[in-house]
Design an enzyme around this catalytic site. Structure first.
Site, short mmCIF file in Angstrom:
data_model
loop_
_atom_site.label_atom_id
_atom_site.label_comp_id
_atom_site.label_asym_id
_atom_site.label_seq_id
_atom_site.Cartn_x
_atom_site.Cartn_y
_atom_site.Cartn_z
N LEU A 146 0.88 -1.16 0.00
CA LEU A 146 0.00 0.00 0.00
C LEU A 146 0.91 1.21 0.00
O LEU A 146 1.90 1.24 0.75
CB LEU A 146 -0.90 0.02 1.24
CG LEU A 146 -2.14 -0.88 1.25
CD1 LEU A 146 -2.81 -0.83 2.62
CD2 LEU A 146 -3.14 -0.46 0.17
N ASP A 147 0.60 2.21 -0.82
CA ASP A 147 1.41 3.42 -0.84
C ASP A 147 1.48 4.04 0.54
O ASP A 147 0.60 3.81 1.38
CB ASP A 147 0.81 4.44 -1.81
CG ASP A 147 0.79 3.93 -3.24
OD1 ASP A 147 1.67 3.15 -3.59
OD2 ASP A 147 -0.12 4.33 -3.98
#
Length: 241
Positions: A99-100
């Site tokens: 996930l960023d």
């Protein structure tokens, strides 16, 4: 047991990543470099990766509600906080996918390379559901239909399995794969900027059912892990339908 599978069971990496380690000449058995991922490993043989002895360890799977600003990696050269620091385990865990830093929500961490492969690889189609807020906030059914029809990206076409509006400027998007920044890039290509992105489900596991507040984690039980495996191995997944 084949070498790549053995490395995955040792928590070194996923099976696919372990195959690359072997081909790169970073693995030795009894002091000799081995480049064949299918080479059988027998009991008592000494296996090393980059000179470090590796042995199978108890497998763990953890769920984390990732808060913003935390990196989905094992370590960071600039000293920024990583997801591994939020999980109270002594095992060498690594995140299953990413996930960023600005994205939030459900992330799995494990030392079970075989399970990680099942969850990550597109051929198994384990669903990932995201809640996304976009700017500009006004959009119609055309955007939903376009996401489901597919968007051409620089690394190939991307398509949502399902998409629907869940409020002003908000979408629920279901994906069958987890390419890098895929949801953000799809929406950007269609003229929308992602302001918030939260992953709320991976396969049968949801943030709501897990009861995790931002920054909280817990180890998954046998039933939850088995449910993940079933989600990946059901026949309709294997058939690619």
């Amino acid at each position: 047991m084949r070498l790549a599978k053995y490395l995955a069971h040792c928590g070194v990496a996923s099976r696919r990543a372990s195959e690359e380690l072997v081909r790169a000449g970073r693995v030795t058995i009894a002091g000799e470099v081995v480049r064949d991922p299918a080479r059988a490993v027998t009991d008592g043989e000494e296996v090393r990766v980059d000179g470090r002895l590796v042995r199978p360890e108890p497998l763990e799977v953890w769920a984390l509600n990732k808060p913003p600003g935390v990196l989905s990696t094992v370590r960071d050269t600039h000293g920024r906080k990583t997801v591994v620091e939020l999980v109270p385990s002594r095992r060498r865990l690594y995140p299953v996918g990413r996930l960023d830093a600005d994205s939030t929500g459900l992330l799995l961490l494990t030392n079970d390379g075989e399970l990680a492969e099942l969850v990550m690889h597109p051929r198994y189609g384990v669903e990932r559901v995201y809640h996304v807020r976009v700017e500009p906030p006004r959009f119609g059914q055309r955007l939903v239909e376009r996401l489901q029809r597919g968007v051409e990206l620089e690394d190939g076409p991307a398509r949502a399995l399902r998409a629907r509006a869940i409020g002003r400027g908000r979408l629920e998007i279901t994906m069958g794969e987890g390419r890098k920044r895929e949801v953000r890039r799809m929406l950007d290509a269609l003229g929308y900027r992602v302001v918030e992105l939260e992953r709320v489900r991976i396969g049968p596991l949801t943030l709501q059912s897990l009861g995790l507040a931002p920054g909280e984690s817990r180890r998954l039980g046998t039933r939850e892990i088995d449910a993940l495996r079933r989600a990946a191995l059901r026949p309709r997944r294997r058939a690619g339908r």
